[in-house]
Design a protein around this motif. Structure first.
Motif, short mmCIF file in Angstrom:
data_model
loop_
_atom_site.label_atom_id
_atom_site.label_comp_id
_atom_site.label_asym_id
_atom_site.label_seq_id
_atom_site.Cartn_x
_atom_site.Cartn_y
_atom_site.Cartn_z
N GLY A 203 45.63 26.14 32.50
CA GLY A 203 46.92 26.80 32.35
C GLY A 203 47.73 26.44 31.12
O GLY A 203 48.85 26.89 30.96
N THR A 204 47.16 25.59 30.23
CA THR A 204 47.87 25.31 28.99
C THR A 204 46.99 25.72 27.81
O THR A 204 45.77 25.72 27.91
CB THR A 204 48.21 23.82 28.84
OG1 THR A 204 47.02 23.09 29.13
CG2 THR A 204 49.30 23.39 29.79
N VAL A 205 47.65 26.06 26.70
CA VAL A 205 46.89 26.47 25.52
C VAL A 205 46.41 25.21 24.80
O VAL A 205 47.21 24.39 24.37
CB VAL A 205 47.76 27.32 24.57
CG1 VAL A 205 46.97 27.73 23.35
CG2 VAL A 205 48.27 28.54 25.30
N ARG A 206 45.07 25.06 24.70
CA ARG A 206 44.52 23.90 24.03
C ARG A 206 44.36 24.15 22.53
O ARG A 206 44.52 23.26 21.70
CB ARG A 206 43.14 23.58 24.62
CG ARG A 206 43.15 22.56 25.71
CD ARG A 206 43.84 21.30 25.23
NE ARG A 206 44.12 20.39 26.33
CZ ARG A 206 43.29 19.46 26.73
NH1 ARG A 206 42.13 19.31 26.15
NH2 ARG A 206 43.62 18.68 27.72
N PHE A 207 44.05 25.39 22.21
CA PHE A 207 43.85 25.73 20.80
C PHE A 207 44.18 27.19 20.60
O PHE A 207 43.90 28.02 21.44
CB PHE A 207 42.40 25.46 20.39
CG PHE A 207 42.09 25.87 18.98
CD1 PHE A 207 42.35 25.01 17.92
CD2 PHE A 207 41.59 27.13 18.71
CE1 PHE A 207 42.09 25.39 16.63
CE2 PHE A 207 41.32 27.52 17.40
CZ PHE A 207 41.58 26.65 16.36
N GLU A 208 44.81 27.47 19.47
CA GLU A 208 45.11 28.85 19.16
C GLU A 208 44.93 29.01 17.65
O GLU A 208 45.54 28.28 16.89
CB GLU A 208 46.55 29.17 19.56
CG GLU A 208 46.95 30.59 19.30
CD GLU A 208 48.46 30.79 19.36
OE1 GLU A 208 49.20 29.82 19.60
OE2 GLU A 208 48.90 31.92 19.13
N GLY A 209 44.04 29.90 17.22
CA GLY A 209 43.86 30.09 15.80
C GLY A 209 42.51 30.71 15.50
O GLY A 209 41.84 31.23 16.39
N ALA A 210 42.12 30.63 14.22
CA ALA A 210 40.87 31.25 13.81
C ALA A 210 39.67 30.46 14.36
O ALA A 210 39.73 29.23 14.48
CB ALA A 210 40.79 31.31 12.30
N ILE A 211 38.62 31.19 14.69
CA ILE A 211 37.43 30.55 15.25
C ILE A 211 36.84 29.53 14.27
O ILE A 211 36.47 28.42 14.64
CB ILE A 211 36.39 31.62 15.61
CG1 ILE A 211 36.90 32.42 16.80
CG2 ILE A 211 35.04 30.99 15.92
CD1 ILE A 211 35.91 33.42 17.35
N LYS A 212 36.82 29.92 13.00
CA LYS A 212 36.23 29.05 11.98
C LYS A 212 36.93 27.69 11.94
O LYS A 212 36.30 26.64 11.86
CB LYS A 212 36.34 29.71 10.60
CG LYS A 212 35.35 30.83 10.41
CD LYS A 212 35.56 31.52 9.07
CE LYS A 212 34.90 32.88 9.06
NZ LYS A 212 35.79 33.94 8.58
#
Lengths: 236, 261
Positions: A203-212
Protein backbone atom coordinates in the motif's frame (compact mmCIF):
# COMPACT_ATOMS: atom_id res chain seq x y z
CA UNK A 1 -2.43 14.10 -16.56
CA UNK A 2 -3.42 12.11 -13.50
CA UNK A 3 -2.30 13.30 -10.11
CA UNK A 4 -2.87 11.43 -6.90
CA UNK A 5 -2.21 13.19 -3.62
CA UNK A 6 -2.00 11.50 -0.22
CA UNK A 7 -4.54 8.84 -1.11
CA UNK A 8 -5.66 6.57 1.69
CA UNK A 9 -8.11 3.72 1.47
CA UNK A 10 -9.25 1.51 4.30
CA UNK A 11 -11.53 -1.47 3.97
CA UNK A 12 -12.65 -1.82 7.55
CA UNK A 13 -9.47 -2.39 9.52
CA UNK A 14 -7.45 -3.18 6.44
CA UNK A 15 -5.37 -0.19 5.36
CA UNK A 16 -4.92 -0.91 1.64
CA UNK A 17 -3.48 2.35 0.35
CA UNK A 18 -1.24 4.40 2.65
CA UNK A 19 -0.62 7.99 1.68
CA UNK A 20 -0.11 7.21 -1.97
CA UNK A 21 1.04 10.17 -4.05
CA UNK A 22 1.71 9.53 -7.71
CA UNK A 23 2.02 11.61 -10.83
CA UNK A 24 1.13 9.90 -14.11
CA UNK A 25 2.37 11.68 -17.19
CA UNK A 26 0.54 12.32 -20.40
CA UNK A 27 1.52 10.22 -23.39
CA UNK A 28 3.40 7.62 -21.37
CA UNK A 29 2.72 4.03 -20.53
CA UNK A 30 2.91 3.66 -16.77
CA UNK A 31 2.93 0.25 -15.20
CA UNK A 32 1.76 -0.37 -11.67
CA UNK A 33 3.54 -3.39 -10.24
CA UNK A 34 3.64 -5.05 -6.89
CA UNK A 35 2.89 -8.37 -5.22
CA UNK A 36 -0.66 -9.66 -4.84
CA UNK A 37 -2.66 -7.57 -2.44
CA UNK A 38 -0.36 -4.56 -2.64
CA UNK A 39 -3.22 -2.25 -3.68
CA UNK A 40 -2.78 -2.05 -7.45
CA UNK A 41 -6.39 -2.68 -8.33
CA UNK A 42 -7.65 -0.49 -5.50
CA UNK A 43 -5.50 2.35 -6.82
CA UNK A 44 -6.89 1.91 -10.32
CA UNK A 45 -10.46 1.68 -9.08
CA UNK A 46 -9.97 4.85 -7.07
CA UNK A 47 -9.04 6.71 -10.24
CA UNK A 48 -12.19 5.39 -11.85
CA UNK A 49 -14.35 6.31 -8.87
CA UNK A 50 -15.39 2.70 -8.35
CA UNK A 51 -13.70 2.78 -4.96
CA UNK A 52 -14.30 5.78 -2.74
CA UNK A 53 -11.03 6.90 -1.10
CA UNK A 54 -10.98 7.34 2.67
CA UNK A 55 -8.94 10.51 2.23
CA UNK A 56 -6.78 12.27 -0.34
CA UNK A 57 -7.36 13.78 -3.74
CA UNK A 58 -7.27 12.55 -7.32
CA UNK A 59 -6.92 14.90 -10.25
CA UNK A 60 -7.60 13.96 -13.84
CA UNK A 61 -6.46 16.63 -16.28
CA UNK A 62 -6.08 19.03 -13.40
CA UNK A 63 -9.69 18.65 -12.24
CA UNK A 64 -10.35 16.97 -8.93
CA UNK A 65 -12.75 14.07 -9.18
CA UNK A 66 -15.46 14.34 -6.62
CA UNK A 67 -18.47 12.16 -7.29
CA UNK A 68 -18.55 13.62 -10.77
CA UNK A 69 -18.71 11.34 -13.79
CA UNK A 70 -18.00 13.42 -16.90
CA UNK A 71 -14.24 12.75 -16.74
CA UNK A 72 -14.86 9.06 -17.36
CA UNK A 73 -15.78 10.01 -20.91
CA UNK A 74 -12.02 10.19 -21.49
CA UNK A 75 -11.23 6.85 -19.88
CA UNK A 76 -11.28 3.37 -21.30
CA UNK A 77 -11.14 0.70 -18.63
CA UNK A 78 -10.44 -2.98 -18.84
CA UNK A 79 -11.01 -4.67 -15.47
CA UNK A 80 -8.95 -7.55 -14.16
CA UNK A 81 -11.88 -9.94 -14.33
CA UNK A 82 -14.32 -9.12 -17.09
CA UNK A 83 -17.80 -9.10 -15.56
CA UNK A 84 -20.85 -8.68 -17.71
CA UNK A 85 -24.59 -9.15 -17.29
CA UNK A 86 -24.84 -12.85 -18.04
CA UNK A 87 -28.07 -12.77 -20.04
CA UNK A 88 -26.97 -10.27 -22.63
CA UNK A 89 -25.36 -11.04 -25.95
CA UNK A 90 -22.11 -9.43 -27.05
CA UNK A 91 -24.07 -7.30 -29.50
CA UNK A 92 -26.36 -6.04 -26.74
CA UNK A 93 -23.45 -5.19 -24.47
CA UNK A 94 -21.76 -3.19 -27.21
CA UNK A 95 -25.03 -1.48 -28.00
CA UNK A 96 -25.69 -0.64 -24.35
CA UNK A 97 -22.27 0.90 -23.78
CA UNK A 98 -22.37 2.86 -27.04
CA UNK A 99 -25.80 4.15 -26.09
CA UNK A 100 -24.54 5.28 -22.68
CA UNK A 101 -21.64 7.09 -24.28
CA UNK A 102 -24.00 8.96 -26.56
CA UNK A 103 -23.41 6.90 -29.72
CA UNK A 104 -20.20 8.51 -30.98
CA UNK A 105 -19.31 7.83 -34.61
CA UNK A 106 -15.52 7.74 -34.52
CA UNK A 107 -15.03 4.29 -33.08
CA UNK A 108 -11.85 2.29 -32.93
CA UNK A 109 -12.94 -1.17 -34.01
CA UNK A 110 -9.48 -2.55 -34.66
CA UNK A 111 -9.56 -4.91 -31.71
CA UNK A 112 -13.09 -6.04 -32.47
CA UNK A 113 -12.02 -7.02 -35.99
CA UNK A 114 -8.62 -8.47 -35.18
CA UNK A 115 -9.76 -10.50 -32.18
CA UNK A 116 -12.46 -12.11 -34.29
CA UNK A 117 -15.43 -11.07 -32.18
CA UNK A 118 -17.72 -10.83 -35.20
CA UNK A 119 -18.66 -14.49 -34.92
CA UNK A 120 -19.41 -14.18 -31.18
CA UNK A 121 -21.82 -11.28 -31.55
CA UNK A 122 -25.03 -13.18 -30.89
CA UNK A 123 -23.78 -15.37 -28.10
CA UNK A 124 -24.89 -14.75 -24.53
CA UNK A 125 -22.13 -13.62 -22.18
CA UNK A 126 -22.57 -16.63 -19.90
CA UNK A 127 -21.73 -19.00 -22.73
CA UNK A 128 -18.43 -17.29 -23.50
CA UNK A 129 -15.06 -18.51 -22.26
CA UNK A 130 -12.98 -16.39 -19.92
CA UNK A 131 -10.64 -15.42 -22.74
CA UNK A 132 -13.46 -14.31 -25.02
CA UNK A 133 -14.96 -12.19 -22.27
CA UNK A 134 -11.56 -10.64 -21.84
CA UNK A 135 -11.55 -9.82 -25.56
CA UNK A 136 -14.93 -8.13 -25.29
CA UNK A 137 -13.63 -6.20 -22.34
CA UNK A 138 -10.51 -5.10 -24.27
CA UNK A 139 -12.63 -4.05 -27.24
CA UNK A 140 -14.81 -1.88 -25.00
CA UNK A 141 -11.78 -0.20 -23.43
CA UNK A 142 -10.34 0.88 -26.79
CA UNK A 143 -13.63 1.43 -28.64
CA UNK A 144 -14.25 5.10 -27.88
CA UNK A 145 -10.74 6.39 -28.55
CA UNK A 146 -10.27 7.44 -24.93
CA UNK A 147 -7.38 9.73 -23.99
CA UNK A 148 -6.60 7.56 -20.98
CA UNK A 149 -6.49 3.78 -21.01
CA UNK A 150 -6.58 1.89 -17.75
CA UNK A 151 -5.82 -1.79 -18.19
CA UNK A 152 -5.83 -4.11 -15.19
CA UNK A 153 -3.81 -7.20 -16.17
CA UNK A 154 -4.89 -6.93 -19.79
CA UNK A 155 -3.16 -10.02 -21.14
CA UNK A 156 -4.07 -12.42 -18.34
CA UNK A 157 -6.22 -15.16 -19.80
CA UNK A 158 -5.56 -14.30 -23.43
CA UNK A 159 -3.92 -16.71 -25.86
CA UNK A 160 -0.54 -15.69 -27.33
CA UNK A 161 -2.04 -14.46 -30.60
CA UNK A 162 -4.67 -12.28 -28.95
CA UNK A 163 -2.17 -11.13 -26.39
CA UNK A 164 0.20 -9.83 -29.07
CA UNK A 165 -2.66 -8.17 -30.93
CA UNK A 166 -3.56 -6.37 -27.73
CA UNK A 167 0.04 -5.36 -27.06
CA UNK A 168 0.36 -3.99 -30.60
CA UNK A 169 -2.77 -2.00 -30.02
CA UNK A 170 -1.38 -0.58 -26.77
CA UNK A 171 1.77 0.50 -28.57
CA UNK A 172 -0.22 2.11 -31.37
CA UNK A 173 -2.30 4.06 -28.88
CA UNK A 174 0.84 5.16 -27.12
CA UNK A 175 2.23 6.36 -30.45
CA UNK A 176 -0.92 8.45 -30.82
CA UNK A 177 -0.06 10.15 -27.54
CA UNK A 178 -2.54 8.36 -25.32
CA UNK A 179 -1.87 7.89 -21.63
CA UNK A 180 -1.86 4.25 -20.60
CA UNK A 181 -1.89 2.81 -17.10
CA UNK A 182 -1.52 -0.94 -16.81
CA UNK A 183 -0.82 -3.59 -14.26
CA UNK A 184 0.74 -6.95 -14.91
CA UNK A 185 2.66 -9.70 -13.24
CA UNK A 186 4.63 -10.46 -16.38
CA UNK A 187 7.74 -8.34 -16.07
CA UNK A 188 8.96 -8.92 -19.61
CA UNK A 189 5.65 -7.55 -20.84
CA UNK A 190 6.03 -4.45 -18.72
CA UNK A 191 9.58 -3.96 -19.91
CA UNK A 192 8.34 -4.25 -23.48
CA UNK A 193 5.41 -1.85 -23.13
CA UNK A 194 6.03 0.74 -20.48
CA UNK A 195 8.15 3.80 -19.91
CA UNK A 196 7.45 4.40 -16.26
CA UNK A 197 6.87 2.20 -13.33
CA UNK A 198 5.03 2.64 -10.06
CA UNK A 199 6.07 0.01 -7.59
CA UNK A 200 3.58 -0.61 -4.79
CA UNK A 201 4.44 -2.62 -1.72
CA UNK A 202 1.88 -3.09 1.05
CA UNK A 203 0.00 0.00 0.00
CA UNK A 204 2.93 2.41 -0.20
CA UNK A 205 4.82 3.60 -3.25
CA UNK A 206 8.31 2.11 -3.16
CA UNK A 207 9.49 3.50 -6.45
CA UNK A 208 8.11 5.83 -9.04
CA UNK A 209 9.96 6.75 -12.22
CA UNK A 210 11.53 5.46 -15.41
CA UNK A 211 12.17 1.74 -15.67
CA UNK A 212 15.76 2.30 -16.76
CA UNK A 213 16.50 4.31 -13.63
CA UNK A 214 15.10 1.57 -11.44
CA UNK A 215 17.16 -1.17 -13.06
CA UNK A 216 20.33 0.90 -13.07
CA UNK A 217 19.87 1.71 -9.39
CA UNK A 218 19.88 -1.90 -8.24
CA UNK A 219 22.56 -3.33 -10.57
CA UNK A 220 20.36 -6.19 -11.75
CA UNK A 221 20.20 -7.44 -15.31
CA UNK A 222 16.49 -7.00 -16.01
CA UNK A 223 13.24 -5.73 -14.55
CA UNK A 224 12.10 -9.07 -13.19
CA UNK A 225 15.26 -9.50 -11.13
CA UNK A 226 15.18 -5.87 -10.04
CA UNK A 227 11.63 -6.15 -8.75
CA UNK A 228 12.35 -9.48 -7.09
CA UNK A 229 15.41 -7.90 -5.49
CA UNK A 230 13.37 -5.03 -4.03
CA UNK A 231 10.63 -7.38 -2.86
CA UNK A 232 13.16 -9.52 -1.03
CA UNK A 233 14.57 -6.42 0.64
CA UNK A 234 11.08 -5.45 1.65
CA UNK A 235 10.58 -8.81 3.33
CA UNK A 236 13.94 -8.70 5.08
CA UNK B 1 -32.51 12.14 -16.74
CA UNK B 2 -31.53 10.81 -20.15
CA UNK B 3 -29.26 8.25 -18.51
CA UNK B 4 -32.04 7.15 -16.16
CA UNK B 5 -34.24 6.39 -19.16
CA UNK B 6 -31.43 4.49 -20.86
CA UNK B 7 -30.93 2.36 -17.76
CA UNK B 8 -34.69 1.78 -17.42
CA UNK B 9 -34.81 0.74 -21.06
CA UNK B 10 -32.11 -1.82 -20.48
CA UNK B 11 -33.71 -3.10 -17.27
CA UNK B 12 -37.03 -3.55 -19.06
CA UNK B 13 -35.29 -5.45 -21.76
CA UNK B 14 -33.71 -7.72 -19.20
CA UNK B 15 -36.60 -8.08 -16.80
CA UNK B 16 -39.36 -8.78 -19.31
CA UNK B 17 -37.38 -11.83 -20.28
CA UNK B 18 -37.58 -13.13 -16.76
CA UNK B 19 -40.02 -15.91 -16.03
CA UNK B 20 -40.57 -14.59 -12.54
CA UNK B 21 -42.37 -11.55 -13.78
CA UNK B 22 -44.68 -13.55 -16.01
CA UNK B 23 -45.44 -15.91 -13.15
CA UNK B 24 -46.25 -12.90 -10.98
CA UNK B 25 -48.67 -11.57 -13.59
CA UNK B 26 -50.31 -14.97 -14.10
CA UNK B 27 -50.68 -15.38 -10.35
CA UNK B 28 -52.78 -12.23 -9.99
CA UNK B 29 -54.67 -13.02 -13.17
CA UNK B 30 -55.64 -16.49 -11.99
CA UNK B 31 -56.45 -15.50 -8.43
CA UNK B 32 -58.66 -12.59 -9.49
CA UNK B 33 -60.44 -14.65 -12.10
CA UNK B 34 -61.00 -17.54 -9.70
CA UNK B 35 -62.32 -15.21 -7.01
CA UNK B 36 -64.85 -13.84 -9.48
CA UNK B 37 -65.96 -17.31 -10.51
CA UNK B 38 -66.40 -18.48 -6.93
CA UNK B 39 -67.24 -15.42 -4.94
CA UNK B 40 -69.54 -13.36 -7.12
CA UNK B 41 -69.55 -9.59 -6.55
CA UNK B 42 -66.65 -7.23 -7.29
CA UNK B 43 -66.79 -5.81 -3.79
CA UNK B 44 -66.05 -9.17 -2.22
CA UNK B 45 -63.35 -9.93 -4.75
CA UNK B 46 -61.60 -6.71 -3.85
CA UNK B 47 -61.80 -7.55 -0.18
CA UNK B 48 -60.30 -11.01 -0.72
CA UNK B 49 -57.64 -9.58 -3.00
CA UNK B 50 -56.76 -7.01 -0.40
CA UNK B 51 -55.96 -9.66 2.15
CA UNK B 52 -53.73 -11.34 -0.39
CA UNK B 53 -52.10 -8.22 -1.78
CA UNK B 54 -50.85 -6.93 1.54
CA UNK B 55 -48.93 -10.17 2.08
CA UNK B 56 -47.85 -11.13 -1.41
CA UNK B 57 -46.74 -7.81 -2.88
CA UNK B 58 -44.39 -6.93 -0.03
CA UNK B 59 -42.92 -10.42 -0.01
CA UNK B 60 -42.32 -10.63 -3.74
CA UNK B 61 -41.09 -7.05 -4.02
CA UNK B 62 -38.58 -7.40 -1.23
CA UNK B 63 -37.28 -10.79 -2.39
CA UNK B 64 -37.19 -9.89 -6.05
CA UNK B 65 -35.62 -6.50 -5.28
CA UNK B 66 -32.86 -7.93 -3.10
CA UNK B 67 -32.13 -10.66 -5.61
CA UNK B 68 -32.11 -8.17 -8.43
CA UNK B 69 -29.57 -5.86 -6.87
CA UNK B 70 -27.25 -8.76 -6.04
CA UNK B 71 -27.58 -10.12 -9.56
CA UNK B 72 -26.86 -6.74 -11.07
CA UNK B 73 -23.40 -6.45 -9.55
CA UNK B 74 -21.76 -7.10 -12.91
CA UNK B 75 -24.03 -4.66 -14.67
CA UNK B 76 -23.27 -2.00 -12.04
CA UNK B 77 -19.53 -2.56 -12.32
CA UNK B 78 -19.66 -2.40 -16.10
CA UNK B 79 -21.67 0.80 -16.17
CA UNK B 80 -19.86 2.68 -13.42
CA UNK B 81 -16.59 2.68 -15.37
CA UNK B 82 -18.39 4.74 -18.00
CA UNK B 83 -19.59 8.32 -17.66
CA UNK B 84 -22.76 7.68 -15.67
CA UNK B 85 -23.83 9.08 -12.32
CA UNK B 86 -24.35 6.63 -9.53
CA UNK B 87 -27.56 8.41 -8.65
CA UNK B 88 -28.93 8.01 -12.19
CA UNK B 89 -27.92 4.37 -12.33
CA UNK B 90 -29.63 3.70 -9.03
CA UNK B 91 -32.81 5.53 -9.99
CA UNK B 92 -32.88 3.69 -13.31
CA UNK B 93 -32.49 0.31 -11.65
CA UNK B 94 -35.15 1.09 -9.06
CA UNK B 95 -37.73 2.28 -11.56
CA UNK B 96 -36.70 -0.42 -14.00
CA UNK B 97 -37.79 -2.98 -11.41
CA UNK B 98 -40.68 -1.22 -9.65
CA UNK B 99 -42.49 -0.31 -12.88
CA UNK B 100 -42.65 -3.85 -14.35
CA UNK B 101 -43.70 -5.26 -10.96
CA UNK B 102 -46.48 -2.68 -10.64
CA UNK B 103 -47.56 -3.24 -14.23
CA UNK B 104 -47.81 -7.00 -13.74
CA UNK B 105 -50.00 -6.48 -10.70
CA UNK B 106 -52.18 -3.91 -12.47
CA UNK B 107 -52.72 -6.06 -15.51
CA UNK B 108 -53.23 -9.25 -13.50
CA UNK B 109 -55.99 -7.64 -11.46
CA UNK B 110 -57.54 -5.31 -14.04
CA UNK B 111 -58.06 -7.78 -16.87
CA UNK B 112 -60.49 -10.04 -14.95
CA UNK B 113 -62.26 -6.94 -13.65
CA UNK B 114 -62.72 -5.73 -17.19
CA UNK B 115 -64.73 -8.77 -18.22
CA UNK B 116 -66.32 -9.84 -14.93
CA UNK B 117 -67.28 -6.62 -13.19
CA UNK B 118 -70.00 -4.15 -14.14
CA UNK B 119 -67.87 -1.16 -13.21
CA UNK B 120 -69.62 -0.32 -9.95
CA UNK B 121 -66.50 -0.79 -7.85
CA UNK B 122 -64.12 1.49 -9.66
CA UNK B 123 -63.30 3.57 -6.61
CA UNK B 124 -62.38 0.55 -4.49
CA UNK B 125 -60.49 -1.03 -7.38
CA UNK B 126 -58.56 2.21 -7.81
CA UNK B 127 -57.59 2.15 -4.15
CA UNK B 128 -56.51 -1.47 -4.44
CA UNK B 129 -54.33 -0.73 -7.45
CA UNK B 130 -52.88 2.33 -5.77
CA UNK B 131 -52.10 0.48 -2.54
CA UNK B 132 -50.45 -2.26 -4.57
CA UNK B 133 -48.19 0.24 -6.32
CA UNK B 134 -47.29 1.89 -3.05
CA UNK B 135 -46.43 -1.45 -1.48
CA UNK B 136 -44.33 -2.35 -4.52
CA UNK B 137 -42.43 0.95 -4.37
CA UNK B 138 -41.92 0.75 -0.61
CA UNK B 139 -40.72 -2.82 -0.48
CA UNK B 140 -38.53 -2.52 -3.55
CA UNK B 141 -36.87 0.46 -1.86
CA UNK B 142 -36.47 -1.51 1.37
CA UNK B 143 -34.99 -4.36 -0.66
CA UNK B 144 -32.48 -2.05 -2.34
CA UNK B 145 -31.60 -0.56 1.03
CA UNK B 146 -30.99 -4.02 2.47
CA UNK B 147 -28.88 -5.12 -0.48
CA UNK B 148 -26.91 -1.86 -0.52
CA UNK B 149 -26.03 -2.13 3.17
CA UNK B 150 -25.26 -5.85 3.27
CA UNK B 151 -22.79 -7.06 0.68
CA UNK B 152 -23.25 -10.64 1.82
CA UNK B 153 -26.04 -12.29 -0.17
CA UNK B 154 -27.15 -14.79 2.44
CA UNK B 155 -27.36 -12.14 5.15
CA UNK B 156 -29.18 -9.87 2.75
CA UNK B 157 -31.90 -12.39 1.99
CA UNK B 158 -32.25 -13.24 5.66
CA UNK B 159 -32.70 -9.61 6.61
CA UNK B 160 -35.11 -9.04 3.72
CA UNK B 161 -37.36 -11.84 4.94
CA UNK B 162 -37.11 -10.55 8.50
CA UNK B 163 -38.15 -7.08 7.36
CA UNK B 164 -41.17 -8.57 5.64
CA UNK B 165 -42.07 -10.71 8.66
CA UNK B 166 -41.68 -7.72 10.91
CA UNK B 167 -44.21 -5.62 9.04
CA UNK B 168 -46.63 -8.45 8.32
CA UNK B 169 -46.70 -10.29 11.63
CA UNK B 170 -44.41 -9.01 14.35
CA UNK B 171 -45.52 -5.39 14.23
CA UNK B 172 -49.19 -6.32 14.67
CA UNK B 173 -48.24 -8.68 17.44
CA UNK B 174 -46.44 -5.88 19.25
CA UNK B 175 -49.47 -3.62 18.88
CA UNK B 176 -51.76 -6.27 20.30
CA UNK B 177 -49.38 -6.80 23.15
CA UNK B 178 -49.40 -3.05 23.88
CA UNK B 179 -53.20 -3.03 23.84
CA UNK B 180 -53.23 -5.97 26.20
CA UNK B 181 -50.75 -4.49 28.64
CA UNK B 182 -52.19 -0.99 28.68
CA UNK B 183 -55.82 -2.04 28.44
CA UNK B 184 -56.83 0.39 31.20
CA UNK B 185 -55.62 3.47 29.34
CA UNK B 186 -57.05 5.34 26.35
CA UNK B 187 -54.93 4.01 23.49
CA UNK B 188 -56.68 5.32 20.40
CA UNK B 189 -54.34 8.14 19.56
CA UNK B 190 -51.05 6.35 20.24
CA UNK B 191 -52.34 3.52 18.08
CA UNK B 192 -53.09 5.81 15.16
CA UNK B 193 -49.52 7.05 15.36
CA UNK B 194 -48.14 3.53 15.66
CA UNK B 195 -50.00 2.31 12.59
CA UNK B 196 -48.45 5.12 10.54
CA UNK B 197 -45.13 3.36 10.98
CA UNK B 198 -46.28 0.21 9.24
CA UNK B 199 -46.86 0.54 5.49
CA UNK B 200 -48.82 -2.69 5.36
CA UNK B 201 -51.20 -1.42 8.05
CA UNK B 202 -51.54 1.83 6.14
CA UNK B 203 -52.41 0.02 2.92
CA UNK B 204 -54.98 -2.13 4.72
CA UNK B 205 -56.59 0.86 6.38
CA UNK B 206 -56.70 2.75 3.12
CA UNK B 207 -58.50 -0.06 1.32
CA UNK B 208 -60.93 -0.73 4.14
CA UNK B 209 -61.80 2.92 4.46
CA UNK B 210 -62.54 3.04 0.74
CA UNK B 211 -64.71 -0.08 1.00
CA UNK B 212 -66.35 1.29 4.15
CA UNK B 213 -66.60 -2.00 6.00
CA UNK B 214 -65.82 -0.96 9.53
CA UNK B 215 -66.55 -4.39 10.93
CA UNK B 216 -63.52 -5.74 9.12
CA UNK B 217 -61.21 -2.88 9.85
CA UNK B 218 -59.60 -4.39 12.88
CA UNK B 219 -58.62 -2.29 15.83
CA UNK B 220 -56.46 0.32 14.14
CA UNK B 221 -58.78 0.67 11.18
CA UNK B 222 -61.79 1.28 13.38
CA UNK B 223 -59.88 3.83 15.41
CA UNK B 224 -58.77 5.52 12.22
CA UNK B 225 -62.33 5.72 10.98
CA UNK B 226 -63.68 7.01 14.28
CA UNK B 227 -61.10 9.73 14.77
CA UNK B 228 -60.38 10.89 11.28
CA UNK B 229 -63.40 9.88 9.24
CA UNK B 230 -63.11 8.30 5.83
CA UNK B 231 -61.77 11.22 3.81
CA UNK B 232 -59.14 12.45 6.23
CA UNK B 233 -58.16 8.93 7.12
CA UNK B 234 -57.57 8.11 3.49
CA UNK B 235 -55.67 11.34 2.85
CA UNK B 236 -53.41 10.70 5.83
CA UNK B 237 -52.77 7.09 4.76
CA UNK B 238 -51.88 8.12 1.23
CA UNK B 239 -49.56 10.82 2.49
CA UNK B 240 -47.79 8.42 4.82
CA UNK B 241 -47.51 5.75 2.13
CA UNK B 242 -45.90 8.34 -0.14
CA UNK B 243 -43.42 9.21 2.60
CA UNK B 244 -42.75 5.52 3.07
CA UNK B 245 -41.93 5.20 -0.63
CA UNK B 246 -39.52 8.11 -0.66
CA UNK B 247 -37.53 7.81 2.57
CA UNK B 248 -36.12 4.27 2.22
CA UNK B 249 -35.27 5.05 -1.39
CA UNK B 250 -33.27 8.13 -0.42
CA UNK B 251 -31.46 6.19 2.29
CA UNK B 252 -30.66 3.39 -0.16
CA UNK B 253 -29.44 5.81 -2.83
CA UNK B 254 -27.15 7.52 -0.29
CA UNK B 255 -25.77 4.17 0.74
CA UNK B 256 -25.15 3.27 -2.90
CA UNK B 257 -23.18 6.51 -3.42
CA UNK B 258 -20.51 5.47 -0.94
CA UNK B 259 -20.16 1.86 -1.92
CA UNK B 260 -16.94 0.36 -3.29
CA UNK B 261 -17.08 -1.82 -6.36
Amino acid sequence: MIGIVNLNKKFGKLHVLKDVSVQIERGCVSAIVGPNGSGKTTLIKSILGLVKPSSGQIFVNGIQINGDCAYRQQIGYMPQVAQFPENLTVREILHLVKDLRGNPTDLNETLFDQLGLEKELDKRMRTLSGGTRQKVSATLAFLFNPKILILDEPTAGLDPVSSSILKDQIQQEKAKGKTVILTSHIMSEIEELSDNIIFLLEGTVRFEGAIKTLIAGTNQQNLERTIAHIMMQGVA
Amino acid sequence: MKTIIKVIKYEFHDIFRSKWLIAYLLFFLMVTDTLFRFGGGGNRVILSLMNLVIFVIPLISILFGTMYLYHSQEFIKLLLSHPIHRRSLFAGMYLGLAIPLSLSFWLGVSIPFAYHDDGSNLMALGMLLMSGVFLTLIFTALAFLTAAILSDKTKGFGVAILVWLFFVVIYDGLILLTVFIFADYPLEQPLIILSLFNPIDLARILMLLSLDISALMGYTGAVFNKFLGSTWGMALSIFCLALWSILPYIAASRQFQDEDF
